[in-house]
Design an enzyme around this catalytic site. Structure first.
Site, PDB file in Angstrom:
ATOM      1  N   ASP A  84       0.803  -1.098   0.054  1.00 13.35           N
ATOM      2  CA  ASP A  84       0.084  -0.094   0.113  1.00 13.35           C
ATOM      3  C   ASP A  84       0.992   1.219  -0.151  1.00 13.35           C
ATOM      4  O   ASP A  84       1.921   1.182   0.429  1.00 13.35           O
ATOM      5  CB  ASP A  84      -0.723   0.144   1.198  1.00 13.35           C
ATOM      6  CG  ASP A  84      -2.089   0.899   1.015  1.00 13.35           C
ATOM      7  OD1 ASP A  84      -2.186   2.055   0.628  1.00 13.35           O
ATOM      8  OD2 ASP A  84      -3.148   0.208   1.106  1.00 13.35           O
ATOM      9  N   ASP A 111       4.259   1.299  -4.323  1.00  8.54           N
ATOM     10  CA  ASP A 111       3.614   0.997  -5.543  1.00  8.54           C
ATOM     11  C   ASP A 111       3.945  -0.682  -5.689  1.00  8.54           C
ATOM     12  O   ASP A 111       5.029  -0.840  -6.045  1.00  8.54           O
ATOM     13  CB  ASP A 111       3.902   1.793  -6.854  1.00  8.54           C
ATOM     14  CG  ASP A 111       3.057   1.538  -7.682  1.00  8.54           C
ATOM     15  OD1 ASP A 111       2.419   0.496  -7.700  1.00  8.54           O
ATOM     16  OD2 ASP A 111       3.172   2.355  -9.121  1.00  8.54           O
ATOM     17  N   ASP A 133      -9.225   1.141  -5.755  1.00  9.40           N
ATOM     18  CA  ASP A 133     -10.085   2.087  -5.938  1.00  9.40           C
ATOM     19  C   ASP A 133     -10.579   2.145  -7.526  1.00  9.40           C
ATOM     20  O   ASP A 133     -10.117   1.829  -8.235  1.00  9.40           O
ATOM     21  CB  ASP A 133      -8.554   3.413  -6.085  1.00  9.40           C
ATOM     22  CG  ASP A 133      -9.236   4.788  -6.142  1.00  9.40           C
ATOM     23  OD1 ASP A 133     -10.097   5.064  -6.976  1.00  9.40           O
ATOM     24  OD2 ASP A 133      -8.491   5.518  -5.584  1.00  9.40           O
ATOM     25  N   LYS A 137     -14.689   7.970 -12.982  1.00 10.51           N
ATOM     26  CA  LYS A 137     -14.859   8.656 -14.116  1.00 10.51           C
ATOM     27  C   LYS A 137     -14.237   7.913 -15.351  1.00 10.51           C
ATOM     28  O   LYS A 137     -13.133   7.366 -15.196  1.00 10.51           O
ATOM     29  CB  LYS A 137     -14.203  10.068 -13.840  1.00 10.51           C
ATOM     30  CG  LYS A 137     -14.703  10.885 -12.767  1.00 10.51           C
ATOM     31  CD  LYS A 137     -14.151  12.244 -12.711  1.00 10.51           C
ATOM     32  CE  LYS A 137     -14.791  13.097 -11.616  1.00 10.51           C
ATOM     33  NZ  LYS A 137     -14.121  14.406 -11.301  1.00 10.51           N
ATOM     34  N   ASP A 169     -17.404  -3.639  -4.818  1.00  6.77           N
ATOM     35  CA  ASP A 169     -18.940  -3.371  -4.952  1.00  6.77           C
ATOM     36  C   ASP A 169     -19.152  -2.528  -6.244  1.00  6.77           C
ATOM     37  O   ASP A 169     -20.286  -1.846  -5.870  1.00  6.77           O
ATOM     38  CB  ASP A 169     -19.095  -2.929  -3.614  1.00  6.77           C
ATOM     39  CG  ASP A 169     -18.369  -1.492  -3.141  1.00  6.77           C
ATOM     40  OD1 ASP A 169     -17.429  -1.111  -3.942  1.00  6.77           O
ATOM     41  OD2 ASP A 169     -18.597  -0.940  -1.964  1.00  6.77           O
ATOM     42  N   THR A 201     -14.080  -6.241   4.908  1.00  2.29           N
ATOM     43  CA  THR A 201     -13.066  -4.865   5.214  1.00  2.29           C
ATOM     44  C   THR A 201     -14.006  -4.017   5.641  1.00  2.29           C
ATOM     45  O   THR A 201     -15.466  -3.919   5.649  1.00  2.29           O
ATOM     46  CB  THR A 201     -12.525  -4.620   3.938  1.00  2.29           C
ATOM     47  OG1 THR A 201     -13.323  -4.148   3.022  1.00  2.29           O
ATOM     48  CG2 THR A 201     -11.875  -5.870   3.397  1.00  2.29           C
ATOM     49  N   GLU A 204     -16.037  -2.435   2.684  1.00  2.25           N
ATOM     50  CA  GLU A 204     -17.040  -3.402   2.230  1.00  2.25           C
ATOM     51  C   GLU A 204     -18.201  -3.200   3.207  1.00  2.25           C
ATOM     52  O   GLU A 204     -19.305  -3.246   2.557  1.00  2.25           O
ATOM     53  CB  GLU A 204     -16.400  -4.794   2.338  1.00  2.25           C
ATOM     54  CG  GLU A 204     -17.772  -5.881   2.131  1.00  2.25           C
ATOM     55  CD  GLU A 204     -17.087  -7.491   2.307  1.00  2.25           C
ATOM     56  OE1 GLU A 204     -17.695  -8.327   1.459  1.00  2.25           O
ATOM     57  OE2 GLU A 204     -15.883  -7.375   2.750  1.00  2.25           O
TER      58      GLU A 204
END
Length: 224
Positions: A84, A111, A133, A137, A169, A201, A204
């Site tokens: 992370d 990364d 993530d 858009k 989700d 999580t 979640e």
């Protein structure tokens, strides 16, 4: 020399800055020395790092580390690398690793796609991407963790029989995974019932409270 991650440099994350408290900063500095792996460096040696041969899993985007550490505690025979970019989440995970006495977890503060350059082809038994993530858009869709280029990278990192497990989700993210992974010549799988071993999580729970539907997808690299 071209490495596995060279073509995967589009950023998949938004930088977020939040300072650590003095006590959390001290914990981070103390534990990261032994528990955090450099993003860049020579070929990663899992046997040397963990002290023995075991299935190896890369967990991408671990948040605060609750799901990673819960699953690692339940599966002590599996070595896990959690990645992370956000410092507070790494610090939280380090604290959980210490308090739970976990010997089978290491972290990458950076990364995951850059760290992939250090992994040997076919060295992973699993890749987990829980609630990445969504980049909702349309102009940002190329920044999603699951892209055509990254699916090919994941395939090459997986050992034959190794699995890619994604949970989301966001309906059109699940559709994107179905299209990209379903169209890959060397991956088998699709939507599955929620695996009992995957912890719920925090993200979640928020999605479920908001009425969103969670989709789990698992793909396996074909053995040739």
């Amino acid at each position: 020399m071209t490495t596995l991650g060279d073509q995967h440099r589009t950023s998949t994350f938004k930088p977020r800055r939040r300072p650590l408290s003095p006590s959390r900063r001290a914990l981070f500095e103390r534990l990261s020395v032994s528990l955090c792996l450099p993003v860049d460096g020579p070929r990663f040696d899992p046997v040397g790092e963990f002290g023995g041969a075991a299935p190896l899993v890369l967990d991408i985007g671990i948040g605060s580390g609750h799901a990673l550490t819960t699953q690692a505690a339940a599966e002590p025979g599996i070595d896990v690398i959690g990645a992370d970019v956000h410092t507070p989440g790494i610090a939280s995970t380090l604290a959980r690793i210490e308090s739970m006495g976990l010997a089978n977890v290491r972290l990458v503060h950076g990364d995951a796609l850059r760290f992939a350059d250090r992994l040997a082809p076919g060295s992973l038994d699993g890749i987990r991407i829980y609630f990445p993530d969504p980049w909702p858009k349309a102009r940002h869709r190329n920044r999603r963790m699951v892209s055509a280029a990254n699916v090919d990278l994941f395939y090459r990192l997986l050992a034959p029989g190794g699995t890619l497990h994604l949970a989301t989700d966001i309906d059109d993210y699940a559709d994107m995974v179905l299209s990209l992974c379903g169209g890959h010549a060397d991956l088998d799988g699709g939507v599955v019932d929620r695996p009992a071993e995957r912890p719920v999580t925090r993200y979640e729970r928020k999605g479920l409270d908001a009425g969103r539907v969670v989709t789990d997808l698992i793909y396996r690299r074909r053995a040739r």
